[in-house]
Enzyme design. Structure first.
Site, mmCIF file in Angstrom:
data_model
loop_
_atom_site.group_PDB
_atom_site.id
_atom_site.type_symbol
_atom_site.label_atom_id
_atom_site.label_comp_id
_atom_site.label_asym_id
_atom_site.label_seq_id
_atom_site.Cartn_x
_atom_site.Cartn_y
_atom_site.Cartn_z
ATOM 1 N N HIS A 202 -14.371 64.337 31.510
ATOM 2 C CA HIS A 202 -13.113 64.483 30.860
ATOM 3 C C HIS A 202 -11.995 64.452 31.766
ATOM 4 C CE1 HIS A 202 -14.889 64.865 26.739
ATOM 5 N NE2 HIS A 202 -15.970 65.260 27.451
ATOM 6 N N ASP B 262 -22.538 90.488 21.117
ATOM 7 C CA ASP B 262 -22.026 91.831 21.583
ATOM 8 C C ASP B 262 -22.851 92.795 21.372
ATOM 9 O OD1 ASP B 262 -19.418 90.953 21.714
ATOM 10 O OD2 ASP B 262 -18.989 90.698 19.752
ATOM 11 N N GLU C 89 -8.963 64.326 30.779
ATOM 12 C CA GLU C 89 -7.805 65.256 30.327
ATOM 13 C C GLU C 89 -8.178 66.514 30.424
ATOM 14 O OE1 GLU C 89 -11.078 64.832 27.022
ATOM 15 O OE2 GLU C 89 -10.449 63.814 28.935
ATOM 16 N N ASP D 70 -7.632 87.896 24.577
ATOM 17 C CA ASP D 70 -8.047 88.505 23.105
ATOM 18 C C ASP D 70 -6.548 88.602 22.319
ATOM 19 O OD1 ASP D 70 -10.578 89.174 23.548
ATOM 20 O OD2 ASP D 70 -10.203 91.073 24.400
ATOM 21 N N CYS E 133 -16.332 60.328 27.807
ATOM 22 C CA CYS E 133 -17.484 60.850 27.486
ATOM 23 C C CYS E 133 -17.977 59.933 26.386
ATOM 24 C CB CYS E 133 -17.036 62.245 26.594
ATOM 25 S SG CYS E 133 -18.462 63.232 26.317
#
EC number: 3.5.1.2
Length: 537
Positions: A172, A390, A174, A223, A67
């Site tokens: 990437h 939200d 990884e 969550d 990157c």
């Protein structure tokens, strides 16, 4: 920057560069980088590594840049107002053209297009790999000797470089699952790479009928909060109520019971990685908030997860400036840095973005550099900042009845209203503000956010599908990727949101936690619908 000392060819034996001598004595160097090009080149110069790196590269010694580690090899970049690179590869890094109609940053799983044969490309094979960037190199006559593979996104860009023993990737490894780990293995062990089956560049990469190019992402969301005993658990509730109903026979004297426990965060994240999730998101809903930097359990969750989950990790909750109990001020950039150092790839900002938008519009739509979004984006790059919105529906009889952005809805309101807008909320959906979802999305894109996580309070836990009208309104209004969230109940709901809106990704939680729907089922439905999707293998 990581070095591989002589005769130490396993990732467990890699060491971090701490001085110029480390660069001079290394047998291999891996230079990963996430952030903005200006900060990266300044750091290389400040630590005195610039000339040592140039000498190492010009000596054709084994090097893998990832990157930013690829971008600094070029002459320069237009990012951060223009910065000078190492000048090893001809050309200038430029931003993707947003006028071409695709979201920027370019985030997600895309195909490599080989330009010449290479054992390291054989290690990847036909599998998609993970990109997250707003700026890119583009192939031309001057750099064609370096280009090992390209990618397709609003035109062709450079995805992989190679000349002699010097390699670099815009993607990437990884974070690219098994394909990326195999690529790194091949770099560290050339004999192993040479034994891999040859990749035929002319072979079809869509034998299963799935289109090539950037795949639509399927994200598993966890969550996370502390239960009443102080342990972190994965929970889920409808409209943000995460407690079980109390057992009336227990004599608890309350209508609320224990925090709903659907599993341990690290174990569930590992399961979703194995199941083929394209990303994993942690939303920390614990009420700690007084000291996010000292939230050691969540930081440890990230550290443990990143050891075994090789797809991108996002964390949200408490990403803001604050003053702790001792009176010490911690800027949002410091808070985000703690999460990044513990393994997060992106941070998600919630309610503070709404307050930032209110101030932004009060100033006439002018950024002032004071927000967490601007600070983190400038330092780590736009791709590191997600804003979580939200909203809830508000119905009106006609567009002129409100100053907010409205749509004509196929789901009329309780009194037959044919129009609606979406009011943004804070404090876990408990408080509405005078900002609509489209206004907020436009604001945060201007401030430097790289992605939007678009929830919907009305649909949360309903299992009736994503709010397509909301997702379409927001994704049409901005040029950054939008993640649809709230409401998924079956595999076809994911295909619906990708067919009907500009969503770049879709997220679910409860249906995955409870094993009501498998990620493989979602991807199979998407493939049948002709939607680009990353296969789990």
């Amino acid at each position: 920057m990581l070095i591989d000392p002589p005769h130490m060819l396993t990732t467990s034996r890699l060491c971090q560069v701490s001085c110029v001598k480390d660069i001079e004595n290394a047998s291999r160097i891996i230079f990963p980088g996430v952030g903005a090009c200006g900060q990266a080149t300044e750091a290389v110069q400040r630590m005195g590594y610039r000339e040592a790196l140039i000498d190492y590269l010009k000596a054709d010694r084994p090097f893998l840049g990832i990157c930013l580690g690829m971008q600094i090899l070029f002459d320069g970049s237009t990012e951060n107002g223009g910065v000078e690179g190492l000048g090893v590869v001809p050309g200038t890094i430029r931003q993707f053209d947003t006028s071409l109609g695709l979201p920027v940053p370019h985030i997600g799983w895309n195909n490599l297009i080989p330009k010449k044969e290479s054992p390291l490309l054989n290690c990847v094979g036909d599998r998609r790999v993970y990109f997250v960037h707003s700026f890119a190199a583009f192939p031309d006559e001057e750099n064609k000797d370096w280009v090992l593979a390209t990618g397709e996104y609003a035109g062709e860009f450079v995805s992989t470089l190679q000349k002699g023993n010097v390699y670099a990737t815009q993607w990437h490894p990884e974070k690219s699952g098994a394909a990326g780990l195999d690529f790194i293995h091949g770099f560290l062990d050339p004999e192993w790479a040479a034994a891999q089956p040859r990749l035929d560049p002319s072979a079809s990469r869509a034998s299963n009928g799935v289109p090539r190019g950037l795949a639509k992402r399927v994200i598993a969301c966890l969550d996370v909060r502390a239960n009443d005993h102080g342990d972190l658990v994965v929970t889920k509730g409808d409209q943000y109520d995460v407690r079980e109903s109390a057992d009336a026979s227990s004599g608890a004297g309350s209508s609320k019971g224990e925090v709903r426990n659907l599993g341990k965060p690290v174990e569930l994240a590992g399961r979703y990685f194995e199941d083929g999730a394209d990303e994993v998101t942690f939303l920390n809903i614990t009420g700690f908030r007084d000291s996010p930097v000292a939230d050691l359990p969540m930081l440890e969750v990230l550290r443990q997860t990143s050891r075994g989950v090789f797809v991108p990790l996002t964390v949200g909750g408490g990403i803001r400036s604050f003053t702790d109990a001792a009176g010490v001020h911690h800027p949002a950039l410091e808070v985000a840095g703690a999460y990044f150092r513990s393994g997060a790839d992106k941070v998600s900002i919630g309610g503070d973005a709404v307050l930032a938008a209110e101030a932004y519009y009060a100033r006439g739509g002018v950024p002032d550099g004071s927000t967490a979004i601007e600070a983190i984006s400038t330092h780590y790059g736009a791709q590191a900042v997600v804003v979580s919105i939200d909203p809830r529906r508000v119905y009106v009889r006609a567009p002129e009845d409100t100053e907010h952005v409205t749509v004509e809805t196929a789901t009329p309101g309780p009194n037959g209203e044919r129009y609606c807008w979406w009011q943004c909320t804070v404090r876990g959906g408990r408080e509405g503000r005078d900002v609509d979802a489209v206004q907020l999305a436009r604001c945060v894109a201007h401030l430097g956010a790289g992605e939007i996580l678009l929830n919907c309070i009305d649909r949360d836990g309903a299992g009736s599908g994503f709010d397509l009208e909301l997702v379409k309104a927001v994704s049409d209004a901005v040029t950054i990727p939008v993640i649809a969230s709230s409401g998924a109940g079956r595999p076809s709901h994911f295909s619906d949101v990708f067919r009907e809106t500009g969503a770049a990704a879709a997220l679910a939680a409860g249906i995955f936690h409870r094993r009501e729907v498998a990620i493989a089922e979602v991807k199979a439905d998407m493939a049948r619908a002709g939607i680009p999707v990353r296969q789990s293998a």
